[in-house]
Scaffold this active site. Structure first.
Site, mmCIF file in Angstrom:
data_model
loop_
_atom_site.group_PDB
_atom_site.id
_atom_site.type_symbol
_atom_site.label_atom_id
_atom_site.label_comp_id
_atom_site.label_asym_id
_atom_site.label_seq_id
_atom_site.Cartn_x
_atom_site.Cartn_y
_atom_site.Cartn_z
ATOM 1 C CG HIS A 477 -1.785 1.178 1.379
ATOM 2 N ND1 HIS A 477 -3.125 1.165 1.090
ATOM 3 C CD2 HIS A 477 -1.509 2.441 1.785
ATOM 4 C CE1 HIS A 477 -3.627 2.364 1.304
ATOM 5 N NE2 HIS A 477 -2.664 3.159 1.730
ATOM 6 C CD GLU A 478 1.561 3.669 3.647
ATOM 7 O OE1 GLU A 478 1.806 4.730 3.036
ATOM 8 O OE2 GLU A 478 0.492 3.469 4.260
ATOM 9 C CG HIS A 481 0.269 6.272 -0.585
ATOM 10 N ND1 HIS A 481 -0.774 6.950 -1.171
ATOM 11 C CD2 HIS A 481 -0.252 5.661 0.520
ATOM 12 C CE1 HIS A 481 -1.878 6.762 -0.443
ATOM 13 N NE2 HIS A 481 -1.587 5.972 0.578
ATOM 14 C CG HIS A 484 0.358 9.087 -6.614
ATOM 15 N ND1 HIS A 484 -0.685 9.476 -5.811
ATOM 16 C CD2 HIS A 484 0.127 9.661 -7.810
ATOM 17 C CE1 HIS A 484 -1.515 10.238 -6.505
ATOM 18 N NE2 HIS A 484 -1.038 10.370 -7.723
HETATM 19 ZN ZN LIG Z 1 -2.824 5.204 2.105
#
Ligand SMILES: [Zn+2]
Length: 690
Positions: A477-478, A481, A484
């Site tokens: 998940h991280e 990010h 991104h």
């Molecule tokens: Zn998040």
């Protein structure tokens, strides 16, 4: 020596990649550096505002986007250190600096001459022949100024600045109070009677935590999630589970100097006043205008779509837990501190799956390789370790990120372990954002410097750190990010990377979790840390089958928190109520099952109160889940999790665009149509039979 010469923060950062001068930086450097950077930023802004030329995109918007870089690099370092490697000295600076930073932000956004130029350009934006990204940047800056009160009269501006400063102080205090309650808690287990039921990986992690804090003869359970959740899952000692659960869920709710009850109440009161100054009845109305959802009704519709089915599913789950407890001749009345314990027992029976069997296949180093491999296969980028570079803590690993042509595109810092100086949770942040808005043609474009923080319990000395499947999902998940930030490909910093609308920001992170669950990825990377054997197919099948297990519990906990967040920020009274009483009444009103509880109670809900970015916004995870479930289906439809055409579209429209395109348009460009809710409901097992 001049200030600039004696303060490492103000000298040019002649370091590899322009990383901050971590080794030389001390807490006392920040306040003088901030003051110097404020002065420089205000001078830059005054120069833009006083430009005798008529406003143009270049002399006003592009110039404003470039202004304040010195301040941003110092501020980014500061916020990263206060989150990941804080100290009493830094916390004292933080309490004072938060107010100065808020005052400076107000001074910038209330510069009338500057806003007049931005406002004039905004009025002519359709006729300025701007590129789409430029138009978007102009609109964002205009919106930022209006949101910060640029159109207010003098008296309102003054009051608004007071509110923002007070909120900055309160939100800083809120986070520090939670950290204090977390680091003050110590459940020391001595002897087998205290540790009964705990598998070896929990013992290893808590033994290491004890040693780190000078306790030689016991195990230490802290309030880090990676301690508390396994402890509640495995400990046979119901009395100790209750003790740990009570400490965990009462963070921020103790009399004395770290009490968050009054802090949260005052934050809510001030946010309501902030919203009313802008002409909104509630903070939720105000905050939601700048989201994909747009209105409370859209959020409530989504949350209620999952709330009742999730409660029904949780009730079924509770029956199974109760049946198991009764079959063992144990308690008939389950309490919140029993749920995870019996759920694990049911999971073992129903799926023949236990954490202690799974974790040896998920050593942290292998899972990091899995991240990099997935990023390489999807986007052609590679991560090259730079072991000679020391960041702000010896545990932080530094990587150069290279594009398909081998040229560097960014720097990635990976900070994976829990420690007393780091706040709880997992998050991505940046030291520098990607942009190409150069002051002079010969300047170097800014490569992003991105950090991922996790709070995994470190393995004992000489032993690897083993992750649960949930931990590995958090890692992915991280990293989503992180991508991104790293893959951002825009000109202007204002729209770079994660500077997107907040109900879009969890899409790049949540969609990345899907690759971890792919059997192909698991076979390649989930290998036993002792034998190097790949995870057996049967275990993958069990993991897949068990994915919907306990989802009623998880969904109720999440949705209850999101509903309480929305209700607290939808209040319209001039004075917020007592938050504990309000939370109790709201949970009763929505029929929340007490035995399940919430992900975060208001007194330690850092998403809402240790900053404002998720205030009236905890729903965004579910909103983004609609997008990630629907989006990942594009790979399924293409027949491969690494389909190059879909991956290219994902990179172009989701990971690289930042906020240069309106998010609904970006999603449609990626998917060829708007999102549908069905895949999310299916993913959570809330439609059909689970
Ligand atoms: Zn998040």
């Amino acid at each position: 020596m001049s200030l600039a010469a004696s303060n490492p923060l103000l000298r040019p950062w002649n370091t590899p990649y322009g990383l901050p001068p971590f080794e030389e930086t001390r807490a006392e450097h920040f306040e003088p550096a901030f003051e110097a950077a404020f002065t420089q930023h205000l001078a830059e802004i005054d120069a833009i505002a006083a430009d005798p030329q008529a406003p143009t995109f270049e002399n006003t918007i592009a110039a404003f986007d470039r202004s304040g870089r010195l301040l941003r690099r110092i501020e980014n370092l500061f916020h990263n250190l206060t989150s990941s490697e804080t100290s009493p000295a830094l916390q004292a600076v933080e309490r004072r600096a938060a107010l100065r930073l808020a005052a400076h932000a107000s001074a910038v956004s209330m510069n009338r001459a500057l806003f007049a130029r931005i406002d004039a350009l905004h009025a002519q934006r359709e006729t300025l022949a701007l590129a789409p990204e430029q138009k978007r940047v102009l609109e964002r800056f205009h919106f930022d100024f209006v949101r910060a009160g640029a159109k207010f009269g003098a008296a309102e501006q003054k009051r608004y600045a007071q509110i923002m400063e007070r909120l900055a102080g309160l939100t800083t205090r809120f986070g520090q109070n939670v950290l204090a309650d977390e680091s003050n808690f110590r459940l020391v287990l001595r002897g087998e009677a205290d540790a009964v039921g705990l598998p070896e990986f929990v013992r290893a992690a808590t033994r290491q935590a004890a040693l780190d804090r000078g306790i030689e003869d016991g195990l230490l359970v802290t309030l880090a999630r990676s301690h508390i959740v396994p402890f509640l899952t495995f400990s046979e000692r119901r009395d100790l589970r209750e003790q740990a659960w009570r400490a965990w869920t009462s963070r921020g709710e103790h009399d004395g100097e770290h009490d968050n009850r009054q802090v949260a109440r005052e934050i809510l009161t001030l946010r309501n006043e902030q919203a009313r100054l802008h002409g909104f009845a509630s903070y939720a109305d105000y905050a939601l205008t700048d989201t994909m959802a747009g209105k409370q009704a859209a959020v409530t519709a989504l949350l209620t779509q999952v709330w009742e089915p999730a409660k029904a599913r949780a009730a079924e789950e509770l029956e199974a837990l109760r049946a198991l407890a009764l079959s063992r001749g144990e308690v008939a009345q389950l309490e919140p501190w029993d749920w995870r314990y019996y759920a694990e027992k049911v999971r073992q029976v129903r799926y023949d799956l236990d954490e202690a069997t799974v974790k040896p296949y998920f050593p942290l180093n292998r899972m990091v390789e899995a991240l990099f491999d997935c990023a390489q296969r999807l986007f052609g980028i590679s991560f090259v370790a730079q072991p000679e570079i020391r960041a702000y803590h010896p545990d932080v690993k530094v990587y150069e990120v290279r594009g398909a042509d081998g040229a560097p595109i960014g720097v990635f810092l990976h900070d994976n372990f829990a420690r007393a100086s780091k706040r709880s949770g997992a998050w991505m942040s940046s030291f520098r954002k990607q942009s190409r808005n150069l002051a002079n043609p010969g300047d170097q474009a800014a490569l992003p410097i991105i950090v991922n923080n996790n709070n995994f319990a470190k393995g004992a000395v000489g032993e690897p750190t083993l992750l649960s499947f949930d931990d590995a999902s958090t890692l992915f998940h991280e990293f989503g990010h992180g991508l991104h930030g790293l893959l951002s490909n825009v000109t202007y910093e204002r729209v770079s990377g994660t500077a997107v609308l907040r109900d879009f920001v969890e899409l790049p992170s949540q969609i990345f979790e899907h690759w971890l669950a792919e059997p192909e990825v698991l076979k390649r990377h989930a290998r036993h840390y002792q034998t190097d054997a790949p995870i057996p197919d049967a275990l993958i099948a069990k993991l897949q089958a068990a994915r919907l297990f306990n989802q009623g519990y998880e969904t109720v906990r999440y949705t209850a928190s999101a509903l309480v967040d929305m209700a607290a920020h939808a209040l319209t009274g001039a004075e917020a109520p007592d938050v504990v009483e309000f939370e109790r009444a709201e949970l009763a009103r929505i029929g929340a099952p007490a035995v399940v509880g919430m992900n975060h109670r208001l007194t330690h809900f850092q998403h809402l109160f240790a900053g404002s970015s998720y205030a009236a916004g905890y729903y965004v995870y579910l909103w983004a889940e609609v997008l990630d479930a629907d989006g990942y289906d594009a790979f399924k439809e293409a027949g491969s999790p690494f389909d190059p055409v879909v991956a290219q579209r994902l990179r172009e429209f989701i990971y690289s665009t930042g906020n240069s395109i309106e998010p609904s348009a970006a999603y449609r460009a990626f998917r060829g149509r708007g999102p549908t809710v069905g895949p999310m409901l299916k993913q959570r097992g809330l439609v059909g039979s689970a």
